[in-house]
Write an enzyme that holds these catalytic residues in place. Structure first.
Site, PDB file in Angstrom:
ATOM      1  N   HIS A 115      14.696   3.494 -36.607  1.00  0.00           N
ATOM      2  CA  HIS A 115      13.852   4.096 -35.574  1.00  0.00           C
ATOM      3  C   HIS A 115      14.737   4.602 -34.453  1.00  0.00           C
ATOM      4  CE1 HIS A 115      10.677   4.503 -32.588  1.00  0.00           C
ATOM      5  NE2 HIS A 115       9.855   4.530 -33.602  1.00  0.00           N
ATOM      6  N   ASP A 133       5.902   1.741 -40.670  1.00  0.00           N
ATOM      7  CA  ASP A 133       5.477   2.349 -41.933  1.00  0.00           C
ATOM      8  C   ASP A 133       5.917   1.584 -43.162  1.00  0.00           C
ATOM      9  OD1 ASP A 133       4.063   4.433 -40.872  1.00  0.00           O
ATOM     10  OD2 ASP A 133       5.857   5.613 -40.533  1.00  0.00           O
TER      11      ASP A 133
HETATM   12  N1  ACO Z   1      18.277   4.725 -44.308  1.00  0.00           N
HETATM   13  C1  ACO Z   1      19.615   4.821 -44.339  1.00  0.00           C
HETATM   14  N2  ACO Z   1      20.381   5.119 -43.283  1.00  0.00           N
HETATM   15  C2  ACO Z   1      19.748   5.327 -42.122  1.00  0.00           C
HETATM   16  C3  ACO Z   1      18.343   5.243 -42.000  1.00  0.00           C
HETATM   17  C4  ACO Z   1      17.594   4.930 -43.143  1.00  0.00           C
HETATM   18  N3  ACO Z   1      16.276   4.822 -43.093  1.00  0.00           N
HETATM   19  N4  ACO Z   1      17.991   5.501 -40.717  1.00  0.00           N
HETATM   20  C5  ACO Z   1      19.130   5.755 -40.074  1.00  0.00           C
HETATM   21  N5  ACO Z   1      20.193   5.647 -40.903  1.00  0.00           N
HETATM   22  C6  ACO Z   1      21.616   5.778 -40.565  1.00  0.00           C
HETATM   23  C7  ACO Z   1      21.987   7.243 -40.266  1.00  0.00           C
HETATM   24  O1  ACO Z   1      22.382   7.895 -41.454  1.00  0.00           O
HETATM   25  C8  ACO Z   1      23.106   7.057 -39.280  1.00  0.00           C
HETATM   26  O2  ACO Z   1      24.253   6.661 -39.998  1.00  0.00           O
HETATM   27  P1  ACO Z   1      25.730   7.115 -39.500  1.00  0.00           P
HETATM   28  O3  ACO Z   1      25.894   6.527 -38.121  1.00  0.00           O
HETATM   29  O4  ACO Z   1      26.676   6.548 -40.490  1.00  0.00           O
HETATM   30  O5  ACO Z   1      25.729   8.627 -39.493  1.00  0.00           O
HETATM   31  C9  ACO Z   1      22.674   5.843 -38.460  1.00  0.00           C
HETATM   32  O6  ACO Z   1      21.814   5.085 -39.341  1.00  0.00           O
HETATM   33  C10 ACO Z   1      21.918   6.208 -37.189  1.00  0.00           C
HETATM   34  O7  ACO Z   1      20.743   6.913 -37.527  1.00  0.00           O
HETATM   35  P2  ACO Z   1      20.238   8.255 -36.865  1.00  0.00           P
HETATM   36  O8  ACO Z   1      19.973   9.252 -37.955  1.00  0.00           O
HETATM   37  O9  ACO Z   1      21.135   8.659 -35.740  1.00  0.00           O
HETATM   38  O10 ACO Z   1      18.872   7.761 -36.274  1.00  0.00           O
HETATM   39  P3  ACO Z   1      17.764   8.694 -35.677  1.00  0.00           P
HETATM   40  O11 ACO Z   1      17.311   8.026 -34.436  1.00  0.00           O
HETATM   41  O12 ACO Z   1      18.204  10.096 -35.572  1.00  0.00           O
HETATM   42  O13 ACO Z   1      16.632   8.652 -36.799  1.00  0.00           O
HETATM   43  C11 ACO Z   1      14.751   7.978 -38.042  1.00  0.00           C
HETATM   44  C12 ACO Z   1      15.555   7.785 -36.745  1.00  0.00           C
HETATM   45  C13 ACO Z   1      14.420   9.462 -38.214  1.00  0.00           C
HETATM   46  C14 ACO Z   1      13.459   7.193 -37.938  1.00  0.00           C
HETATM   47  C15 ACO Z   1      15.608   7.482 -39.232  1.00  0.00           C
HETATM   48  O14 ACO Z   1      15.906   6.115 -39.051  1.00  0.00           O
HETATM   49  C16 ACO Z   1      14.913   7.700 -40.581  1.00  0.00           C
HETATM   50  O15 ACO Z   1      14.975   8.801 -41.119  1.00  0.00           O
HETATM   51  N6  ACO Z   1      14.225   6.643 -41.128  1.00  0.00           N
HETATM   52  C17 ACO Z   1      13.518   6.788 -42.382  1.00  0.00           C
HETATM   53  C18 ACO Z   1      12.205   7.505 -42.141  1.00  0.00           C
HETATM   54  C19 ACO Z   1      11.196   6.633 -41.444  1.00  0.00           C
HETATM   55  O16 ACO Z   1      10.949   5.496 -41.816  1.00  0.00           O
HETATM   56  N7  ACO Z   1      10.568   7.215 -40.417  1.00  0.00           N
HETATM   57  C20 ACO Z   1       9.487   6.554 -39.668  1.00  0.00           C
HETATM   58  C21 ACO Z   1       9.897   6.378 -38.250  1.00  0.00           C
HETATM   59  S1  ACO Z   1       8.685   5.437 -37.407  1.00  0.00           S
HETATM   60  C22 ACO Z   1       7.428   6.531 -37.152  1.00  0.00           C
HETATM   61  O17 ACO Z   1       7.556   7.713 -37.029  1.00  0.00           O
HETATM   62  C23 ACO Z   1       6.135   5.932 -37.101  1.00  0.00           C
END
Ligand code: ACO
Length: 437
Positions: free
Chosen positions: A313, A371
């Site tokens: 998140h 979720d």
């Molecule tokens: N699986 C694997 N790796 C992940 C995930 C994940 N679900 N989420 C983040 N990461 C990794 C990123 O690749 C990044 O790695 P790095 O530092 O090596 O490049 C690191 O964790 C930081 O993540 P960001 O992408 O910078 O986080 P951001 O805040 O941009 O994204 C998000 C947040 C979009 C929710 C992301 O965690 C994601 O895509 N999760 C899966 C989708 C999801 O469950 N969304 C629901 C969100 S809650 C809602 O809307 C109700």
């Protein structure tokens, strides 16, 4: 009306650049970190700030929802989400988000009556569905029908009239369950079921969604309560992508129905509200516990672009408090339905256990979000996977409309208009076509 706590100046930060210094006020609200007010920066130093994806930028003052992502805290108007999920109803929470305080009995009665009296759609709206393919995604139908509401209720689209704003809020909250249920009925090839005003909000939605004219539909109080809780947990979440979309659209003076349609479009993406649908798809693809290690290896491989859906998140760097309540609700629902072994749940729990111990997820502070479990509950309650995100939209409508109302009433409100760092060609002269290489 919402009681706004205006932020106060608690200090000054000085930014120096190119031989000049700009003293910038540091503002603090009632909770949370202080913010540097950079509004005068461009005038004083001639520079903008750069923050793609707005990870370090507060876009507004708001007194609706507060998140402490490190501590895993979520408050609606100051009330912890755990208390609201346990003790309140969705309409009480809707009133709280819209008007700032929990309603007393009389206020709740008036509000419930107002919402209930707006549940029907203009009959002409029915004909919209005839234009969709039977396999249209329900989010596409939601987006279009909600946008079209501005053409059906033109008497409540003057954004400068507080009474019209309130009527459109009632209309949105009351009609979105009808629209959501009808999107499903259209997909299923079943007759539309009209709202019933003797039922409460969640009962009415479940009735319109599941009932068929051929037999009576019996409500299960545990499922009704679970539905209400799912709606409460999703009702608002501060300046997330879809809420910011609603505010940005609303900042132009666009009518509320158009703004909510924009929010629905934004919610649809798998990184946001589409994640609940994506979690179930992911679990189905993994299929068996034995396949988890290979899946986790894929997630950790940067070239694969595979994510563990329902994890991570932007704001929570700890357990999403909503995920804990969802997990509990999940057990209650499965028990109420007499489901003893749910392979999806077993798989999800094993996946969660492994991910929470894995260095990749631990070091990045990736925890289950709301979720991760909501899809399993919704599936058990008989909702098709494609309806998960529309149900999220149904719940979030109250948050969107509350945030939209707060924005319109904010004296600091101006059209939202970010700047950019231009990286294209510098000025050049037009070349006639016969002289181009
Ligand atoms: N699986 C694997 N790796 C992940 C995930 C994940 N679900 N989420 C983040 N990461 C990794 C990123 O690749 C990044 O790695 P790095 O530092 O090596 O490049 C690191 O964790 C930081 O993540 P960001 O992408 O910078 O986080 P951001 O805040 O941009 O994204 C998000 C947040 C979009 C929710 C992301 O965690 C994601 O895509 N999760 C899966 C989708 C999801 O469950 N969304 C629901 C969100 S809650 C809602 O809307 C109700």
């Amino acid at each position: 009306m919402p009681h706004s706590v205006t932020s106060k100046q608690v200090g000054t930060a000085t930014l120096s650049y190119d031989g000049k210094s700009a003293p910038l006020p540091v503002l603090a609200g009632s909770l949370g970190p202080a913010c540097v007010d950079i509004r005068k920066l461009q005038g004083e130093l001639g520079v903008f700030t750069f923050d793609p994806s707005y990870g370090a930028t507060a876009s507004c003052e708001s007194s609706i929802t507060y998140i402490d992502g490190d501590a895993g805290i979520l408050l609606y108007r100051g009330y912890p989400i755990e208390q609201l999920a346990e003790k309140s109803t969705f309409l009480e929470v809707a009133y709280l988000l819209l008007f700032g305080n929990l309603p007393n009995t009389a206020e709740l009665g008036v509000f419930t009556n107002g919402v209930t009296r707006h549940t029907m759609l203009h009959e002409q709206i029915r004909r919209f569905w005839d234009g969709f393919r039977r396999d249209a995604h329900p989010m596409a139908m939601l987006c279009s029908v909600v946008g079209a509401m501005s053409a059906f209720y033109p008497d409540s689209i003057d954004t400068q009239d507080p009474r019209q704003r309130e009527i459109s809020a009632y209309r949105m909250i009351a009609k979105i369950p009808t629209i959501t249920a009808w999107a499903h009925k259209y997909n299923a090839g079943q007759p539309f079921v009209y709202p019933r005003n003797d039922l409460n909000y969640s009962e009415n939605f479940l009735h319109m969604f599941h009932a068929v004219p051929a037999e009576p539909y019996t409500q299960n109080p545990i499922l009704t309560r679970a539905m209400d809780r799912i709606l409460i947990l999703h009702a608002d979440h501060e300046q997330n992508a879809s809420t910011s979309t609603v505010r940005l659209a609303g900042s132009t003076g666009a009518n509320p129905f158009a703004c909510i349609a924009a929010g629905i479009a934004s919610l649809w993406g798998p990184a946001h509200g589409g994640a609940n649908e994506a979690v179930l798809k992911m679990l189905a693809e993994i299929g068996h516990k034995d396949n988890i290690p290979a899946f986790i290896a894929q997630v950790k491989d940067k070239n694969s672009h595979v994510k563990l859906m329902g994890f991570g998140h932007r704001v929570y760097k700890n357990f999403d408090p909503r995920a804990k309540i969802m997990q509990q609700t999940c057990y209650e629902v499965l028990e109420a339905l007499g489901i003893k072994d749910e392979p999806m749940l077993d798989l999800a729990m094993e996946l969660e256990k492994i991910a929470l111990e894995d260095e990749y997820f631990v070091s990045r502070k990736l925890y289950p979000n709301v979720d991760f479990y909501s899809g399993i509950i919704l599936k058990a309650m008989g909702f098709p996977t494609t309806m998960f995100t529309p149900i999220f939209a149904l719940a979030r409508t109250v948050g969107w409309i509350s945030q939209w109302m707060e924005m319109i009433e904010d004296p600091q409100q101006r059209i939202g208009r970010p700047r950019q760092i231009y990286t294209g060609a510098a000025t050049r002269d037009y070349t006639p076509i016969d002289q181009r290489g």
